[in-house]
Structure formats: structure tokens, C-alpha cells
Design a protein around this motif. Structure first.
Motif, PDB file in Angstrom:
ATOM      1  N   SER A  80       5.439   3.609  38.206  1.00  0.00           N
ATOM      2  CA  SER A  80       4.916   5.486  37.845  1.00  0.00           C
ATOM      3  C   SER A  80       3.935   5.742  36.530  1.00  0.00           C
ATOM      4  O   SER A  80       3.548   6.128  36.438  1.00  0.00           O
ATOM      5  N   LEU A  81       5.390   5.478  35.490  1.00  0.00           N
ATOM      6  CA  LEU A  81       5.144   5.788  34.111  1.00  0.00           C
ATOM      7  C   LEU A  81       4.731   5.060  33.943  1.00  0.00           C
ATOM      8  O   LEU A  81       3.557   5.166  32.658  1.00  0.00           O
ATOM      9  N   ILE A  82       4.993   3.836  33.789  1.00  0.00           N
ATOM     10  CA  ILE A  82       3.581   2.745  32.949  1.00  0.00           C
ATOM     11  C   ILE A  82       2.391   2.644  33.448  1.00  0.00           C
ATOM     12  O   ILE A  82       1.340   2.854  32.624  1.00  0.00           O
ATOM     13  N   TYR A  83       1.617   3.305  35.135  1.00  0.00           N
ATOM     14  CA  TYR A  83       0.443   3.385  34.933  1.00  0.00           C
ATOM     15  C   TYR A  83      -0.421   4.475  34.174  1.00  0.00           C
ATOM     16  O   TYR A  83      -1.394   4.469  34.209  1.00  0.00           O
ATOM     17  N   HIS A  84       1.345   5.240  34.210  1.00  0.00           N
ATOM     18  CA  HIS A  84       0.306   6.740  33.950  1.00  0.00           C
ATOM     19  C   HIS A  84       0.069   6.554  32.319  1.00  0.00           C
ATOM     20  O   HIS A  84      -0.911   7.450  31.593  1.00  0.00           O
ATOM     21  N   LEU A  85       0.647   6.035  31.790  1.00  0.00           N
ATOM     22  CA  LEU A  85       1.246   4.942  30.056  1.00  0.00           C
ATOM     23  C   LEU A  85      -0.668   4.792  29.687  1.00  0.00           C
ATOM     24  O   LEU A  85      -1.158   4.757  29.233  1.00  0.00           O
ATOM     25  N   GLN A  86      -0.954   3.533  30.730  1.00  0.00           N
ATOM     26  CA  GLN A  86      -2.050   3.060  31.186  1.00  0.00           C
ATOM     27  C   GLN A  86      -3.694   3.509  30.743  1.00  0.00           C
ATOM     28  O   GLN A  86      -4.000   3.517  30.668  1.00  0.00           O
ATOM     29  N   SER A  87      -3.300   4.713  32.125  1.00  0.00           N
ATOM     30  CA  SER A  87      -4.836   5.961  32.050  1.00  0.00           C
ATOM     31  C   SER A  87      -4.481   6.582  30.870  1.00  0.00           C
ATOM     32  O   SER A  87      -5.331   6.622  30.101  1.00  0.00           O
ATOM     33  N   ALA A  88      -2.923   6.669  30.296  1.00  0.00           N
ATOM     34  CA  ALA A  88      -3.019   7.640  29.316  1.00  0.00           C
ATOM     35  C   ALA A  88      -3.742   6.848  28.373  1.00  0.00           C
ATOM     36  O   ALA A  88      -4.843   7.649  27.157  1.00  0.00           O
ATOM     37  N   LYS A  89      -3.635   5.730  27.681  1.00  0.00           N
ATOM     38  CA  LYS A  89      -4.087   5.070  26.583  1.00  0.00           C
ATOM     39  C   LYS A  89      -5.644   4.461  27.182  1.00  0.00           C
ATOM     40  O   LYS A  89      -7.030   5.018  26.408  1.00  0.00           O
ATOM     41  N   ASN A  90      -6.068   5.149  28.420  1.00  0.00           N
ATOM     42  CA  ASN A  90      -7.987   4.275  28.648  1.00  0.00           C
ATOM     43  C   ASN A  90      -8.469   5.449  27.829  1.00  0.00           C
ATOM     44  O   ASN A  90      -9.868   5.881  28.052  1.00  0.00           O
ATOM     45  N   ASN A  91      -7.474   6.522  28.706  1.00  0.00           N
ATOM     46  CA  ASN A  91      -8.346   7.757  28.242  1.00  0.00           C
ATOM     47  C   ASN A  91      -8.728   8.406  27.125  1.00  0.00           C
ATOM     48  O   ASN A  91      -8.182   9.450  25.878  1.00  0.00           O
ATOM     49  N   GLY A  92      -8.429   7.714  25.685  1.00  0.00           N
ATOM     50  CA  GLY A  92      -8.253   8.046  24.544  1.00  0.00           C
ATOM     51  C   GLY A  92      -6.409   8.122  23.688  1.00  0.00           C
ATOM     52  O   GLY A  92      -6.208   8.512  22.263  1.00  0.00           O
ATOM     53  N   ILE A  93      -5.900   7.914  23.994  1.00  0.00           N
ATOM     54  CA  ILE A  93      -4.380   8.643  23.330  1.00  0.00           C
ATOM     55  C   ILE A  93      -4.097   7.411  22.355  1.00  0.00           C
ATOM     56  O   ILE A  93      -3.840   5.899  23.296  1.00  0.00           O
ATOM     57  N   THR A  94      -4.158   7.189  21.513  1.00  0.00           N
ATOM     58  CA  THR A  94      -3.418   6.015  20.669  1.00  0.00           C
ATOM     59  C   THR A  94      -2.139   5.692  20.924  1.00  0.00           C
ATOM     60  O   THR A  94      -1.097   6.433  21.005  1.00  0.00           O
ATOM     61  N   ARG A  95      -1.760   4.856  19.905  1.00  0.00           N
ATOM     62  CA  ARG A  95      -0.763   3.790  19.430  1.00  0.00           C
ATOM     63  C   ARG A  95       0.153   5.259  18.652  1.00  0.00           C
ATOM     64  O   ARG A  95       1.054   5.199  19.302  1.00  0.00           O
ATOM     65  N   THR A  96      -0.828   5.470  17.763  1.00  0.00           N
ATOM     66  CA  THR A  96      -0.004   6.504  17.163  1.00  0.00           C
ATOM     67  C   THR A  96       0.589   7.833  17.658  1.00  0.00           C
ATOM     68  O   THR A  96       1.234   8.314  17.347  1.00  0.00           O
ATOM     69  N   GLU A  97      -0.436   8.180  18.435  1.00  0.00           N
ATOM     70  CA  GLU A  97      -0.449   9.769  19.043  1.00  0.00           C
ATOM     71  C   GLU A  97       0.175   9.790  19.967  1.00  0.00           C
ATOM     72  O   GLU A  97       1.280  10.626  20.774  1.00  0.00           O
ATOM     73  N   ILE A  98       1.080   8.281  20.545  1.00  0.00           N
ATOM     74  CA  ILE A  98       1.941   8.121  21.384  1.00  0.00           C
ATOM     75  C   ILE A  98       3.189   8.081  20.902  1.00  0.00           C
ATOM     76  O   ILE A  98       4.237   8.703  21.320  1.00  0.00           O
ATOM     77  N   ALA A  99       3.356   7.956  19.574  1.00  0.00           N
ATOM     78  CA  ALA A  99       4.298   7.225  19.115  1.00  0.00           C
ATOM     79  C   ALA A  99       4.854   9.114  18.832  1.00  0.00           C
ATOM     80  O   ALA A  99       6.521   9.567  19.326  1.00  0.00           O
ATOM     81  N   GLU A 100       3.746   9.826  18.723  1.00  0.00           N
ATOM     82  CA  GLU A 100       4.050  10.822  18.251  1.00  0.00           C
ATOM     83  C   GLU A 100       4.939  12.072  19.125  1.00  0.00           C
ATOM     84  O   GLU A 100       6.101  12.765  19.030  1.00  0.00           O
ATOM     85  N   ILE A 101       3.908  11.557  20.439  1.00  0.00           N
ATOM     86  CA  ILE A 101       3.967  11.979  21.697  1.00  0.00           C
ATOM     87  C   ILE A 101       5.221  12.500  21.991  1.00  0.00           C
ATOM     88  O   ILE A 101       6.632  12.925  22.509  1.00  0.00           O
ATOM     89  N   ILE A 102       6.214  11.008  22.439  1.00  0.00           N
ATOM     90  CA  ILE A 102       7.496  10.480  22.217  1.00  0.00           C
ATOM     91  C   ILE A 102       8.603  11.058  21.918  1.00  0.00           C
ATOM     92  O   ILE A 102       9.481  11.591  22.192  1.00  0.00           O
ATOM     93  N   THR A 103       8.384  11.625  20.749  1.00  0.00           N
ATOM     94  CA  THR A 103       9.528  11.130  19.941  1.00  0.00           C
ATOM     95  C   THR A 103       9.378  13.228  20.188  1.00  0.00           C
ATOM     96  O   THR A 103      10.204  13.590  19.958  1.00  0.00           O
ATOM     97  N   HIS A 104       8.204  13.508  19.909  1.00  0.00           N
ATOM     98  CA  HIS A 104       8.807  14.886  20.330  1.00  0.00           C
ATOM     99  C   HIS A 104       8.942  15.251  21.150  1.00  0.00           C
ATOM    100  O   HIS A 104       9.555  15.847  21.246  1.00  0.00           O
ATOM    101  N   ILE A 105       8.921  14.914  22.719  1.00  0.00           N
ATOM    102  CA  ILE A 105       9.461  14.939  24.015  1.00  0.00           C
ATOM    103  C   ILE A 105      11.089  15.011  23.635  1.00  0.00           C
ATOM    104  O   ILE A 105      11.646  15.587  24.512  1.00  0.00           O
ATOM    105  N   GLY A 106      11.389  13.780  23.761  1.00  0.00           N
ATOM    106  CA  GLY A 106      12.771  13.111  22.652  1.00  0.00           C
ATOM    107  C   GLY A 106      13.582  14.627  22.822  1.00  0.00           C
ATOM    108  O   GLY A 106      14.776  14.711  23.348  1.00  0.00           O
ATOM    109  N   PHE A 107      13.334  15.319  21.666  1.00  0.00           N
ATOM    110  CA  PHE A 107      14.224  16.839  21.019  1.00  0.00           C
ATOM    111  C   PHE A 107      14.078  17.774  22.318  1.00  0.00           C
ATOM    112  O   PHE A 107      14.665  18.584  22.301  1.00  0.00           O
ATOM    113  N   TYR A 108      13.137  17.813  23.245  1.00  0.00           N
ATOM    114  CA  TYR A 108      13.359  18.598  23.938  1.00  0.00           C
ATOM    115  C   TYR A 108      13.790  17.910  25.026  1.00  0.00           C
ATOM    116  O   TYR A 108      14.183  18.878  26.124  1.00  0.00           O
ATOM    117  N   ALA A 109      13.350  17.209  26.254  1.00  0.00           N
ATOM    118  CA  ALA A 109      13.844  16.515  26.952  1.00  0.00           C
ATOM    119  C   ALA A 109      15.261  15.124  27.222  1.00  0.00           C
ATOM    120  O   ALA A 109      15.107  15.373  28.080  1.00  0.00           O
TER     121      ALA A 109
END
Length: 272
Positions: A80-109
Motif C-alpha cells: 500500500s505504501l509503495i502504491y502511494h509513493l508511486q502516486s506521490a511521484k506521479n503527483n509531482g513530489i520529486t526525489r529530493t523532496e521525498i528524501a527530505e519528507i521521510i527524513t522529517h517524518i523520521g524525527f517524529y514517527a
């Protein structure tokens, strides 16, 4: 069951988000139509047909961001996360942005959840776009235009670069874009008094190096001050498009001396 609960439960199911006014989803009926027809109906017609389709309230890109953050925070790292990541990429989230997003999530989750998410995200963003697709994707990352091929100075560059004038009043400012591995030759800004150049990173990742000194990484917001008389070069990282604003500093009898190219051996040492 209200719609807030529906979003939480059904966001883990397979879907294919299309950037259109009304999202058509059939995954629920395809997979659970006979076994759980009501669940399938709520997934296809309510979650996606209504909630995801309210793009006038919240765009698809932002909905993808909210969804992947929710899944990673819960430790859900299956298909399910793979599909949502693929959709996020299709919806314009870039490689640089997803790396920063997950890094940010890591500090809270939690750090382990971020590690697990990165394993999947690396695969989703593994296939780099090339040619015009990559150029168009990079343009969406920054506010300044890429501009036209930098043909006038092409002989002083290794690889393709692009030039977009930003201002020709008061201060001469240009946006210079480099394809991956592109860099300019060693050069010196000369002036009898004043002169030099200032660079500000605006998108992607690049390098700046003065002769005899370690290279400096340039990221969006990085400011580089280059005094007159200093031999240097700048350009893109091997795995990223890169753009910076170039400010010409006024000086007396200012000129630019172009020198030898930055060799592959010199350049490749920076990537290690």
C-alpha cells in the motif's frame, strides 16, 4: 462510519490517482467486490470518488503528502505504501523532496520507520527521467525559468547548460541551469577594483571549488561569494540537475578569463 475514519482505513488500499476532476477508482471492486461489496463501494466511490476528488479543497500532491506521512507514521510499509509513493511521484513530489519528507517524518514517527520507508522510496524514484522529461521535471522545482541553451558560452562548459536573464537593471542577474555532470571551465573574474561574482543556489545540487581548496556543495539557499582574481569552477552534481543565480559584481575594467576544463578525474573525485 464517518469519512475521517474512512480515510484512515481505506488509504492503505491499491489505487491509481489520476490528475483529473473526478477520480475513477476500481481497485475495491476488482479485489473485494464479491467478498465485501460495501467496503469496495466505500473505497472506490467515497474515498476516491469523493474525498480524493475534492481537489478544489486540497490538491492531489498535498493529499499524497498527507497519506504517505500517515502510513509511514503507522509503520505501514507494505504494498500500500509503495502504491502511494508511486502516486506521490506521479503527483509531482520529486526525489529530493521525498528524501527530505521521510527524513522529517523520521524525527517524529521513529527512525526505523523512516529506514523502512526509504527502502521503498529508493525503488520508486530509482528510474531517473532523462532528456526533456528530466528538464521539465526540474523546471517544476524552481520559480526561475531554465531559459535557452547557453550556446554563446558552450565552449567553456562540459555538458549542456542553459541561461535565463533575470535582471539587466542595477545588477546583472542570470539563472544558470546545468544538466547532471555539467560544469564550467576553471575561470577567473578579473577587475582593477571591485568585481567578482556571487552565486545563490535555487534548485538541485551542485559544486563550487576554488583552486587548492576542497569543493563546496551548493544546495537551494547556499550563497557563494567569489572575489575577483580567484580561480574557480562551478556546476552540477553527477546525480542531479542544478541551477543557481549568478550576480555580476560591478568593478573597474572587469573581465572574465576562461581557462582549462575541469577533467573527469578531478570531477569524479568529488562524487566519492
Amino acid at each position: 462510519m464517518n469519512r475521517i475514519i474512512l480515510i484512515s482505513i481505506f488509504s492503505i488500499l491499491t489505487f491509481n490517482v489520476m490528475a483529473q476532476e473526478k477520480i475513477v477508482q476500481t481497485a475495491g471492486r476488482d479485489q473485494l467486490g464479491e467478498f465485501a461489496p460495501k467496503f469496495a463501494e466505500l473505497n472506490d466511490d467515497v474515498l476516491f470518488g469523493e474525498v480524493w476528488s475534492r481537489t478544489d479543497k486540497l490538491g492531489l500532491r498535498d493529499r499524497s503528502l498527507v497519506t504517505i506521512t500517515s502510513l509511514i507514521s503507522q509503520g505501514i510499509t507494505d504494498n500500500s505504501l509503495i502504491y502511494h509513493l508511486q502516486s506521490a511521484k506521479n503527483n509531482g513530489i520529486t526525489r529530493t523532496e521525498i528524501a527530505e519528507i521521510i527524513t522529517h517524518i523520521g524525527f517524529y514517527a521513529g527512525w526505523p520507520k523512516a529506514w523502512a520507508a526509504f527502502r521503498l522510496a529508493k525503488d520508486v524514484w530509482a528510474e531517473e527521467t532523462t532528456g526533456e522529461d528530466a528538464k521539465a521535471a526540474f523546471q517544476r522545482e524552481m520559480i526561475f525559468p531554465i531559459g535557452e541553451p547557453n550556446t554563446a558560452y558552450a565552449k567553456y562548459f562540459t555538458g549542456n547548460s542553459y541561461l535565463a536573464p533575470v535582471s539587466r537593471e542595477q545588477v546583472n542577474i542570470s539563472n544558470v541551469t546545468f544538466e547532471p555532470r555539467c560544469r564550467n571551465n576553471w575561470h577567473i573574474h578579473k577587475a582593477a577594483k571591485g568585481g567578482g561574482q556571487m552565486l545563490i543556489g535555487v534548485a538541485g545540487r551542485g559544486w563550487y571549488q576554488e583552486e587548492g581548496k576542497p569543493a563546496v556543495e551548493i544546495l537551494p539557499g547556499t550563497v557563494i561569494h567569489i572575489p575577483a582574481g580567484v580561480k574557480h569552477w562551478h556546476g552540477a552534481a553527477a546525480d542531479s540537475w542544478f541551477a543557481h543565480l549568478a550576480f555580476e559584481i560591478a568593478g573597474e575594467n572587469a573581465s572574465n578569463e576562461w581557462l582549462e576544463p575541469v577533467t573527469d578525474e578531478e570531477y569524479d573525485r568529488l562524487q566519492k
